[in-house]
Design a protein around this motif. Structure first.
Motif, short mmCIF file in Angstrom:
data_model
loop_
_atom_site.label_atom_id
_atom_site.label_comp_id
_atom_site.label_asym_id
_atom_site.label_seq_id
_atom_site.Cartn_x
_atom_site.Cartn_y
_atom_site.Cartn_z
N ALA A 16 -3.91 -1.05 19.97
CA ALA A 16 -4.43 -2.14 19.12
C ALA A 16 -5.32 -1.57 18.01
O ALA A 16 -5.32 -2.08 16.89
N PHE A 17 -6.09 -0.52 18.31
CA PHE A 17 -6.92 0.13 17.30
C PHE A 17 -6.05 0.68 16.18
O PHE A 17 -6.33 0.47 14.99
N SER A 18 -4.97 1.37 16.55
CA SER A 18 -4.08 1.96 15.54
C SER A 18 -3.41 0.89 14.69
O SER A 18 -3.30 1.04 13.47
N VAL A 19 -2.99 -0.20 15.33
CA VAL A 19 -2.35 -1.28 14.58
C VAL A 19 -3.39 -1.98 13.69
O VAL A 19 -3.08 -2.34 12.55
N SER A 20 -4.61 -2.13 14.18
CA SER A 20 -5.67 -2.70 13.35
C SER A 20 -5.92 -1.84 12.13
O SER A 20 -6.10 -2.34 11.01
N MET A 21 -5.94 -0.53 12.33
CA MET A 21 -6.13 0.40 11.23
C MET A 21 -4.99 0.24 10.21
O MET A 21 -5.22 0.22 9.00
N ALA A 22 -3.76 0.11 10.72
CA ALA A 22 -2.62 -0.09 9.83
C ALA A 22 -2.75 -1.40 9.05
O ALA A 22 -2.45 -1.45 7.86
N ASN A 23 -3.23 -2.45 9.72
CA ASN A 23 -3.43 -3.72 9.04
C ASN A 23 -4.50 -3.60 7.96
O ASN A 23 -4.37 -4.15 6.86
N GLY A 24 -5.58 -2.86 8.25
CA GLY A 24 -6.62 -2.63 7.26
C GLY A 24 -6.11 -1.81 6.09
O GLY A 24 -6.47 -2.06 4.93
N LEU A 25 -5.27 -0.81 6.37
CA LEU A 25 -4.66 0.00 5.30
C LEU A 25 -3.82 -0.88 4.38
O LEU A 25 -3.85 -0.73 3.16
N ASN A 26 -3.08 -1.77 4.99
CA ASN A 26 -2.16 -2.61 4.24
C ASN A 26 -2.86 -3.72 3.48
O ASN A 26 -2.33 -4.22 2.49
N GLU A 27 -4.02 -4.10 3.93
CA GLU A 27 -4.75 -5.20 3.29
C GLU A 27 -6.23 -4.81 3.11
O GLU A 27 -7.11 -5.29 3.81
N CYS A 47 -11.10 -2.72 17.73
CA CYS A 47 -10.20 -3.19 16.67
C CYS A 47 -10.96 -3.45 15.37
O CYS A 47 -10.44 -3.17 14.28
N LEU A 48 -12.18 -3.97 15.47
CA LEU A 48 -12.99 -4.13 14.26
C LEU A 48 -13.21 -2.78 13.60
O LEU A 48 -13.12 -2.65 12.37
N GLY A 49 -13.50 -1.76 14.40
CA GLY A 49 -13.66 -0.42 13.87
C GLY A 49 -12.39 0.07 13.18
O GLY A 49 -12.45 0.66 12.09
N GLY A 50 -11.24 -0.18 13.79
CA GLY A 50 -9.96 0.20 13.19
C GLY A 50 -9.72 -0.49 11.86
O GLY A 50 -9.24 0.13 10.90
N LEU A 51 -10.06 -1.77 11.79
CA LEU A 51 -9.89 -2.52 10.54
C LEU A 51 -10.79 -1.96 9.44
O LEU A 51 -10.36 -1.80 8.29
N VAL A 52 -12.04 -1.65 9.78
CA VAL A 52 -12.97 -1.10 8.79
C VAL A 52 -12.47 0.25 8.28
O VAL A 52 -12.45 0.50 7.06
N ILE A 53 -12.03 1.11 9.18
CA ILE A 53 -11.51 2.42 8.78
C ILE A 53 -10.27 2.24 7.90
O ILE A 53 -10.14 2.88 6.85
N ILE A 68 2.82 4.05 10.77
CA ILE A 68 1.96 4.07 11.95
C ILE A 68 2.48 3.09 13.01
O ILE A 68 2.55 3.43 14.20
N LEU A 69 2.85 1.88 12.60
CA LEU A 69 3.35 0.90 13.57
C LEU A 69 4.63 1.38 14.25
O LEU A 69 4.79 1.25 15.46
N ILE A 70 5.55 1.95 13.48
CA ILE A 70 6.78 2.46 14.05
C ILE A 70 6.47 3.61 15.02
O ILE A 70 7.04 3.69 16.11
#
Length: 195
Positions: free
Chosen positions: A22-33, A155-161, A180-182
């Motif tokens: 979930a951290f990695s996916v959150s990071m990917a979401n933050g990267l994308n947005e 996950c908040l940390g992943g989004l911030v990063i 990353i998601l794949i």
């Protein structure tokens, strides 16, 4: 059931271990947005948190009611995660490549996509229900609540990063997020079939 230091430490460690996808996916979401608003960040982290909280409880209920059916389902978990994350990551990649000259930010994940991500990243947490099968419901609930809380903050940390690097990477962030998601889907799949 005694609620001692080891019980809480194990719960936190379970939470950290389960939250990594979930951290990695959150990071990917933050990267994308990269311009994601705080309200949406809390919604994204909350969604992952809720799924990570519910899955061990569902696993615990399954082991106490329909264990044989759950055993049969367990072998499909890696395939489900691969399909769900592969689809979302592939869609992210397709849209990023298709719109590579478009500077306008597009939200990568809507509610439906976020729910799919939540399921895909937490489905392996169902197996935690097996490890806590000897707990009573109250202990299983407390452990699941701790897992959910740990997931929320990770996950908040992943989004911030992700947002920080997403702002710097601009258009390439969506491509990286999709990759990353794949990769996470493949990692869950390979790990699951090698067990």
């Amino acid at each position: 059931m005694t609620y001692n230091f080891m019980f809480f430490l194990n719960s936190v460690l379970f939470g950290v271990g389960l939250a990594m996808d979930a951290f990695s996916v959150s990071m990917a979401n933050g990267l994308n947005e990269p311009n994601m608003k705080k309200r949406k960040m809390f919604a994204v982290a909350g969604t992952f948190s809720i799924f990570q909280l519910l899955m061990p409880l569902i696993g615990w209920v399954c082991i106490h009611t329909i264990a044989t059916v759950f055993d049969s389902f367990q072998k499909f978990i890696p395939y489900i995660a691969l399909v769900l994350l592969g689809y979302i990551g592939g869609k992210m990649l397709y849209e990023a490549i298709k719109n590579k000259d478009d500077e306008e930010e597009k939200p990568a994940v809507g509610l439906a996509g976020l729910l799919v991500q939540g399921i895909a990243t937490s489905i392996d947490a169902l197996s935690v229900g097996f490890t806590i099968a000897d707990y009573d419901f109250k202990a299983a609930l407390i452990e699941s609540l701790i897992i959910g809380a740990v997931t929320f903050f990770i996950c908040l940390g992943g989004l911030v990063i992700g947002k920080k690097f997403g702002t710097k990477l601009k258009n390439k962030a969506s491509i990286l997020g999709g990759v990353i998601l794949i990769a996470i889907g493949l990692e869950i799949f390979i790990t699951g079939i090698l067990k």
